[in-house]
Write a protein that holds these residues in place. Structure first.
Motif, PDB file in Angstrom:
ATOM      1  N   VAL A  80       3.356  -0.021 -14.874  1.00  0.00           N
ATOM      2  CA  VAL A  80       3.440  -1.276 -15.614  1.00  0.00           C
ATOM      3  C   VAL A  80       2.197  -1.470 -16.479  1.00  0.00           C
ATOM      4  CG1 VAL A  80       3.426  -3.798 -15.343  1.00  0.00           C
ATOM      5  CG2 VAL A  80       5.017  -2.414 -14.021  1.00  0.00           C
ATOM      6  N   ILE A  81       1.029  -1.155 -15.927  1.00  0.00           N
ATOM      7  CA  ILE A  81      -0.214  -1.315 -16.688  1.00  0.00           C
ATOM      8  C   ILE A  81      -0.246  -0.356 -17.869  1.00  0.00           C
ATOM      9  CG2 ILE A  81      -2.728  -1.005 -16.561  1.00  0.00           C
ATOM     10  CD1 ILE A  81      -2.469  -2.023 -13.623  1.00  0.00           C
ATOM     11  N   VAL A  82       0.087   0.914 -17.620  1.00  0.00           N
ATOM     12  CA  VAL A  82       0.098   1.896 -18.702  1.00  0.00           C
ATOM     13  C   VAL A  82       1.175   1.529 -19.724  1.00  0.00           C
ATOM     14  CG1 VAL A  82       0.549   4.325 -19.246  1.00  0.00           C
ATOM     15  CG2 VAL A  82      -0.901   3.731 -17.325  1.00  0.00           C
ATOM     16  N   GLY A  83       2.310   1.044 -19.255  1.00  0.00           N
ATOM     17  CA  GLY A  83       3.381   0.621 -20.159  1.00  0.00           C
ATOM     18  C   GLY A  83       2.935  -0.528 -21.061  1.00  0.00           C
ATOM     19  N   GLY A  84       2.181  -1.461 -20.513  1.00  0.00           N
ATOM     20  CA  GLY A  84       1.665  -2.571 -21.327  1.00  0.00           C
ATOM     21  C   GLY A  84       0.726  -2.079 -22.403  1.00  0.00           C
ATOM     22  N   ALA A  85      -0.145  -1.138 -22.036  1.00  0.00           N
ATOM     23  CA  ALA A  85      -1.069  -0.578 -23.029  1.00  0.00           C
ATOM     24  C   ALA A  85      -0.299   0.216 -24.074  1.00  0.00           C
ATOM     25  CB  ALA A  85      -2.097   0.314 -22.336  1.00  0.00           C
ATOM     26  N   PHE A  86       0.706   0.953 -23.642  1.00  0.00           N
ATOM     27  CA  PHE A  86       1.513   1.753 -24.557  1.00  0.00           C
ATOM     28  C   PHE A  86       2.284   0.848 -25.511  1.00  0.00           C
ATOM     29  CE2 PHE A  86       5.417   4.169 -25.537  1.00  0.00           C
ATOM     30  CZ  PHE A  86       4.822   5.245 -26.173  1.00  0.00           C
ATOM     31  N   THR A  87       2.776  -0.275 -25.005  1.00  0.00           N
ATOM     32  CA  THR A  87       3.504  -1.222 -25.847  1.00  0.00           C
ATOM     33  C   THR A  87       2.602  -1.758 -26.953  1.00  0.00           C
ATOM     34  OG1 THR A  87       4.936  -1.826 -24.016  1.00  0.00           O
ATOM     35  CG2 THR A  87       4.799  -3.392 -25.831  1.00  0.00           C
ATOM     36  N   SER A  88       1.353  -2.039 -26.638  1.00  0.00           N
ATOM     37  CA  SER A  88       0.455  -2.551 -27.682  1.00  0.00           C
ATOM     38  C   SER A  88       0.186  -1.484 -28.737  1.00  0.00           C
ATOM     39  CB  SER A  88      -0.857  -3.057 -27.069  1.00  0.00           C
ATOM     40  OG  SER A  88      -1.595  -1.990 -26.509  1.00  0.00           O
ATOM     41  N   ILE A  89       0.132  -0.223 -28.329  1.00  0.00           N
ATOM     42  CA  ILE A  89      -0.055   0.860 -29.301  1.00  0.00           C
ATOM     43  C   ILE A  89       1.155   0.955 -30.225  1.00  0.00           C
ATOM     44  CG2 ILE A  89      -0.208   3.378 -29.539  1.00  0.00           C
ATOM     45  CD1 ILE A  89      -1.902   3.362 -26.975  1.00  0.00           C
ATOM     46  N   VAL A  90       2.351   0.912 -29.636  1.00  0.00           N
ATOM     47  CA  VAL A  90       3.569   1.012 -30.449  1.00  0.00           C
ATOM     48  C   VAL A  90       3.705  -0.211 -31.355  1.00  0.00           C
ATOM     49  CG1 VAL A  90       6.091   1.072 -30.350  1.00  0.00           C
ATOM     50  CG2 VAL A  90       4.766   2.506 -28.830  1.00  0.00           C
ATOM     51  N   THR A  91       3.355  -1.382 -30.859  1.00  0.00           N
ATOM     52  CA  THR A  91       3.416  -2.591 -31.685  1.00  0.00           C
ATOM     53  C   THR A  91       2.470  -2.468 -32.875  1.00  0.00           C
ATOM     54  OG1 THR A  91       3.989  -3.930 -29.769  1.00  0.00           O
ATOM     55  CG2 THR A  91       3.111  -5.098 -31.670  1.00  0.00           C
ATOM     56  N   SER A  92       1.275  -1.975 -32.627  1.00  0.00           N
ATOM     57  CA  SER A  92       0.325  -1.780 -33.720  1.00  0.00           C
ATOM     58  C   SER A  92       0.839  -0.739 -34.708  1.00  0.00           C
ATOM     59  CB  SER A  92      -1.031  -1.350 -33.162  1.00  0.00           C
ATOM     60  OG  SER A  92      -1.917  -1.061 -34.215  1.00  0.00           O
ATOM     61  N   LEU A  93       1.386   0.350 -34.201  1.00  0.00           N
ATOM     62  CA  LEU A  93       1.958   1.371 -35.080  1.00  0.00           C
ATOM     63  C   LEU A  93       3.032   0.761 -35.975  1.00  0.00           C
ATOM     64  CD1 LEU A  93       2.469   4.416 -35.892  1.00  0.00           C
ATOM     65  CD2 LEU A  93       4.161   4.420 -34.059  1.00  0.00           C
ATOM     66  N   ASN A  94       3.874  -0.053 -35.392  1.00  0.00           N
ATOM     67  CA  ASN A  94       4.972  -0.657 -36.155  1.00  0.00           C
ATOM     68  C   ASN A  94       4.456  -1.691 -37.153  1.00  0.00           C
ATOM     69  OD1 ASN A  94       7.564  -1.239 -36.982  1.00  0.00           O
ATOM     70  ND2 ASN A  94       7.866  -2.737 -35.374  1.00  0.00           N
TER      71      ASN A  94
ATOM     72  N   THR B   4       0.803  -1.214   0.000  1.00  0.00           N
ATOM     73  CA  THR B   4       0.000   0.000   0.000  1.00  0.00           C
ATOM     74  C   THR B   4       0.842   1.274   0.000  1.00  0.00           C
ATOM     75  OG1 THR B   4      -0.194  -0.114   2.405  1.00  0.00           O
ATOM     76  CG2 THR B   4      -2.004  -1.044   1.098  1.00  0.00           C
ATOM     77  N   ARG B   5       2.139   1.131  -0.038  1.00  0.00           N
ATOM     78  CA  ARG B   5       2.998   2.320  -0.163  1.00  0.00           C
ATOM     79  C   ARG B   5       2.753   2.965  -1.503  1.00  0.00           C
ATOM     80  NH1 ARG B   5       8.947   0.712   0.908  1.00  0.00           N
ATOM     81  NH2 ARG B   5       8.358  -0.974   2.238  1.00  0.00           N
ATOM     82  N   GLY B   6       2.892   4.262  -1.559  1.00  0.00           N
ATOM     83  CA  GLY B   6       2.628   5.008  -2.784  1.00  0.00           C
ATOM     84  C   GLY B   6       3.491   4.586  -3.950  1.00  0.00           C
ATOM     85  N   ASN B   7       4.787   4.358  -3.715  1.00  0.00           N
ATOM     86  CA  ASN B   7       5.662   4.048  -4.846  1.00  0.00           C
ATOM     87  C   ASN B   7       5.352   2.688  -5.455  1.00  0.00           C
ATOM     88  OD1 ASN B   7       6.648   2.622  -2.689  1.00  0.00           O
ATOM     89  ND2 ASN B   7       8.739   3.354  -2.855  1.00  0.00           N
ATOM     90  N   VAL B   8       4.857   1.744  -4.684  1.00  0.00           N
ATOM     91  CA  VAL B   8       4.494   0.436  -5.240  1.00  0.00           C
ATOM     92  C   VAL B   8       3.254   0.585  -6.109  1.00  0.00           C
ATOM     93  CG1 VAL B   8       3.721  -1.903  -4.677  1.00  0.00           C
ATOM     94  CG2 VAL B   8       5.547  -0.846  -3.356  1.00  0.00           C
ATOM     95  N   LEU B   9       2.297   1.366  -5.650  1.00  0.00           N
ATOM     96  CA  LEU B   9       1.096   1.595  -6.451  1.00  0.00           C
ATOM     97  C   LEU B   9       1.435   2.361  -7.720  1.00  0.00           C
ATOM     98  CD1 LEU B   9      -1.425   2.470  -3.605  1.00  0.00           C
ATOM     99  CD2 LEU B   9      -1.217   0.328  -4.855  1.00  0.00           C
ATOM    100  N   ASP B  10       2.320   3.346  -7.614  1.00  0.00           N
ATOM    101  CA  ASP B  10       2.757   4.083  -8.807  1.00  0.00           C
ATOM    102  C   ASP B  10       3.430   3.152  -9.805  1.00  0.00           C
ATOM    103  OD1 ASP B  10       1.814   6.375  -7.663  1.00  0.00           O
ATOM    104  OD2 ASP B  10       3.781   7.095  -6.998  1.00  0.00           O
ATOM    105  N   MET B  11       4.244   2.231  -9.296  1.00  0.00           N
ATOM    106  CA  MET B  11       4.923   1.280 -10.174  1.00  0.00           C
ATOM    107  C   MET B  11       3.907   0.373 -10.871  1.00  0.00           C
ATOM    108  SD  MET B  11       7.879  -1.526  -9.309  1.00  0.00           S
ATOM    109  CE  MET B  11       6.783  -2.530  -8.347  1.00  0.00           C
ATOM    110  N   ALA B  12       2.886  -0.069 -10.133  1.00  0.00           N
ATOM    111  CA  ALA B  12       1.863  -0.934 -10.731  1.00  0.00           C
ATOM    112  C   ALA B  12       1.112  -0.192 -11.837  1.00  0.00           C
ATOM    113  CB  ALA B  12       0.890  -1.407  -9.651  1.00  0.00           C
ATOM    114  N   VAL B  13       0.769   1.050 -11.589  1.00  0.00           N
ATOM    115  CA  VAL B  13       0.094   1.853 -12.619  1.00  0.00           C
ATOM    116  C   VAL B  13       1.019   2.017 -13.823  1.00  0.00           C
ATOM    117  CG1 VAL B  13      -0.788   4.161 -13.148  1.00  0.00           C
ATOM    118  CG2 VAL B  13      -1.441   3.039 -11.020  1.00  0.00           C
TER     119      VAL B  13
END
Length: 152
Positions: free
Chosen positions: A33-47, A22-31
């Motif tokens: 990772v999730i946003v990074g996964g979504a961003f990766t799919s966008i870049v993969t589609s672009l490519n 429940t520490r802030g930095n762990v929650l920030d890291m989880a967010v």
């Protein structure tokens, strides 16, 4: 001889894990990772959907279908090096976009910091009219020359 029991500190472990998660930095890291996964799919589609076909027009081939068959026969291993080239292009595009975003965020942060630094600070000292030494604003007598200072 008594056997010493090892106590299982389950509650302590669970409480410590709960505190960690429940520490802030762990929650920030989880967010992140999730946003990074979504961003990766966008870049993969672009490519895959836009850049690779465009590069195929100029280069005469689509990278994702480039292969080398090692050996002969139906069961011969096949290296799909075109997929690797596509993955490298995905990585480079992702790194470029992240670099640009970080550069933009740092520039905005520098502007905000610069504006905060530009605000003039209220003076905390004044000069003695007799010896020109810096003295506190509240002083009524100069500690250097012992002159009485006029109010105002």
């Amino acid at each position: 001889m008594k056997k010493e029991r090892k106590e299982f500190k389950g509650r302590g472990f669970i409480a410590e894990f709960r505190k960690f998660i429940t520490r802030g930095n762990v929650l920030d890291m989880a967010v992140g990772v999730i946003v990074g996964g979504a961003f990766t799919s966008i870049v993969t589609s672009l490519n895959q959907d836009i850049l690779t076909p465009l590069l195929g027009i100029f280069g005469g081939t689509d990278f994702s279908y480039l292969t080398v068959t090692l050996g002969s026969g139906e069961d011969a291993p096949v290296l799909h090096y075109g997929n690797f080239i596509t993955a490298v292009i995905n990585f480079l595009i992702t790194a470029l976009v992240i670099f640009c975003l970080i550069k933009l965020i740092n520039a905005v942060g520098d502007r905000v910091k610069k504006k905060e630094e530009e605000k003039p600070l209220a003076p905390s000292a004044k000069k003695c009219p007799y010896c020109l030494s810096e003295i506190p604003l509240e002083a009524v007598r100069c500690p250097h020359c012992t002159s009485h200072l006029d109010e105002g």
